[in-house]
Design a protein around this motif. Structure first.
Motif, PDB file in Angstrom:
ATOM      1  N   CYS A 184      -4.498  -3.520   2.828  1.00  0.00           N
ATOM      2  CA  CYS A 184      -4.509  -2.220   2.145  1.00  0.00           C
ATOM      3  C   CYS A 184      -3.556  -1.219   2.784  1.00  0.00           C
ATOM      4  O   CYS A 184      -3.066  -0.310   2.133  1.00  0.00           O
ATOM      5  CB  CYS A 184      -5.937  -1.662   2.085  1.00  0.00           C
ATOM      6  N   CYS A 202      -6.779   1.298   5.947  1.00  0.00           N
ATOM      7  CA  CYS A 202      -8.073   1.281   6.647  1.00  0.00           C
ATOM      8  C   CYS A 202      -7.851   1.323   8.163  1.00  0.00           C
ATOM      9  O   CYS A 202      -6.723   1.243   8.644  1.00  0.00           O
ATOM     10  CB  CYS A 202      -8.862   0.040   6.251  1.00  0.00           C
ATOM     11  N   CYS A 207      -5.959  -1.738   9.498  1.00  0.00           N
ATOM     12  CA  CYS A 207      -4.535  -1.703   9.147  1.00  0.00           C
ATOM     13  C   CYS A 207      -3.794  -0.695  10.022  1.00  0.00           C
ATOM     14  O   CYS A 207      -2.719  -0.987  10.540  1.00  0.00           O
ATOM     15  CB  CYS A 207      -4.350  -1.342   7.675  1.00  0.00           C
ATOM     16  N   CYS A 251      -8.384  -6.535   7.847  1.00  0.00           N
ATOM     17  CA  CYS A 251      -8.602  -5.632   6.708  1.00  0.00           C
ATOM     18  C   CYS A 251      -9.528  -6.323   5.700  1.00  0.00           C
ATOM     19  O   CYS A 251      -9.406  -7.529   5.465  1.00  0.00           O
ATOM     20  CB  CYS A 251      -7.249  -5.337   6.056  1.00  0.00           C
TER      21      CYS A 251
END
Ligand SMILES: [Zn+2]
Length: 336
Positions: free
Chosen positions: A87, A90, A93, A101
């Motif tokens: 993504c 988050c 990440c 993730c």
């Protein structure tokens, strides 16, 4: 373009060599080589309960050239692909651990994203890595070498420690032997028969246990003066978990990244906790780890052994060779 697709999960004969529409996107790569991994076979077979968009194109170990200049990359530039998609926002990440993730997917793997068993592949610019390595070497790194690198670094591999890895001739086996030796570890590996044992020795393993004629746990005990090894790298699964726990020293680490022999393992629970073993699972690695790995491979002049290179149209033969365990080193597809 030509690609190897499958329209339903199954055995080798579901693979089709056919014309499919050219991929579109900001960055499209002309694929030169794509490495073949066990992950591709698991993806083709399917995982119960996990649905992906079909038809699907496998292949996660991609090397090629950029088709059209975009996002700071020039047309014709040589690149390899970090196959993890995430993504980007988050906590994992942002911390550079995108393989943790919740949206993590592997391009060409068990996901809705097509991979490199094709003449072209569309890839996010963030996944491109400029190539300073020879192409065939690069096409081995992004899956088995990255996973081995992740497991070794996560489990405190350093000079003076010892590691056991199964299957010298397999992708993760070869990667672990070469990387661990270059880090200064003592390496014990296993192989089936004389030829593969010789292959393990040639890669630099200190000890090779021939699993056809020797008992792995007994040999490891002997080789480590009864203590066991610091780290066991297990990509075999059901058939080896008991042996792995038996081979760990007290306070040792067991790193797991695969299950080529099956998913359901029986574990000696008492031995596991009384030895106070730490077990870690590994899914690929992060892009940051891939960049570290590439530097390490260049600095230490590590040369992965290429078992064979198949034409794209012969992907079925390449996967069959891997399924039958007839390879020693990496199998690549030539896609250009
Ligand atoms: Zn994320």
């Amino acid at each position: 373009m030509k690609a190897i697709t499958f329209h339903q999960h199954g055995t080798i004969d579901v693979l089709k060599y056919e014309d499919v529409p050219d991929p579109t996107g900001n960055i499209v790569i002309d694929v030169q080589y794509c490495g073949v991994n066990h992950l591709d076979i698991w993806t083709r077979q399917g995982i119960a309960g996990k649905k992906i968009r079909l038809p699907h194109i496998c292949g996660c170990d991609i090397v090629g050239t950029v088709r059209k200049s975009a996002s700071g990359f020039e047309a014709g530039e040589r690149v390899m692909v970090y196959p993890g998609l995430s993504c980007g926002q988050c906590e994992s990440c942002r911390a550079g651990r995108e393989n943790q993730c919740s949206k993590f997917a592997i391009l060409g793997g068990m996901s809705d994203y097509d991979g490199g068993y094709a003449q072209q592949v569309s890839v996010p610019a963030a996944n491109l890595v400029r190539l300073n390595l020879e192409s065939k070497t690069a096409a081995t790194l992004a899956v088995s070498y990255l996973t081995a690198w992740n497991m070794l670094s996560t489990n405190g591999a350093k000079a003076g420690k010892s590691v056991l890895v199964y299957g010298a001739a397999s992708g993760v086996g070869m990667a672990t032997i070469q990387l661990a030796k270059a880090m200064g570890l003592s390496v014990i590996t296993t192989a089936a028969g004389k030829d593969k044992s010789a292959f393990g020795k040639k890669l630099g393993a200190d000890y090779v246990i021939d699993r056809l004629s020797q008992d792995i746990a007994a040999e490891v005990t002997k080789l480590t003066d009864g203590h066991g090894v610091d780290i066991v790298i297990d990509h075999v699964g059901a058939a080896t978990w008991q042996t792995s726990i038996a081979c760990c020293r007290i306070g040792g680490r067991m790193a797991v990244c695969g299950m080529t022999s099956g998913n359901d393992a029986t574990v000696p629970v008492r031995m596991f906790y009384s030895k106070q073993i730490t077990m870690t699972g590994a899914l690929l690695g992060s892009k940051k780890q891939l960049l570290e790995l590439i530097d390490f491979v260049s600095e230490n002049r590590i040369r992965p052994v290429i078992d064979s290179v198949f034409e794209l149209k012969d992907t079925g033969q390449a996967q069959t060779k891997m399924e039958q365990g007839l390879h020693a080193g990496k199998i690549l597809l030539s896609c250009g």
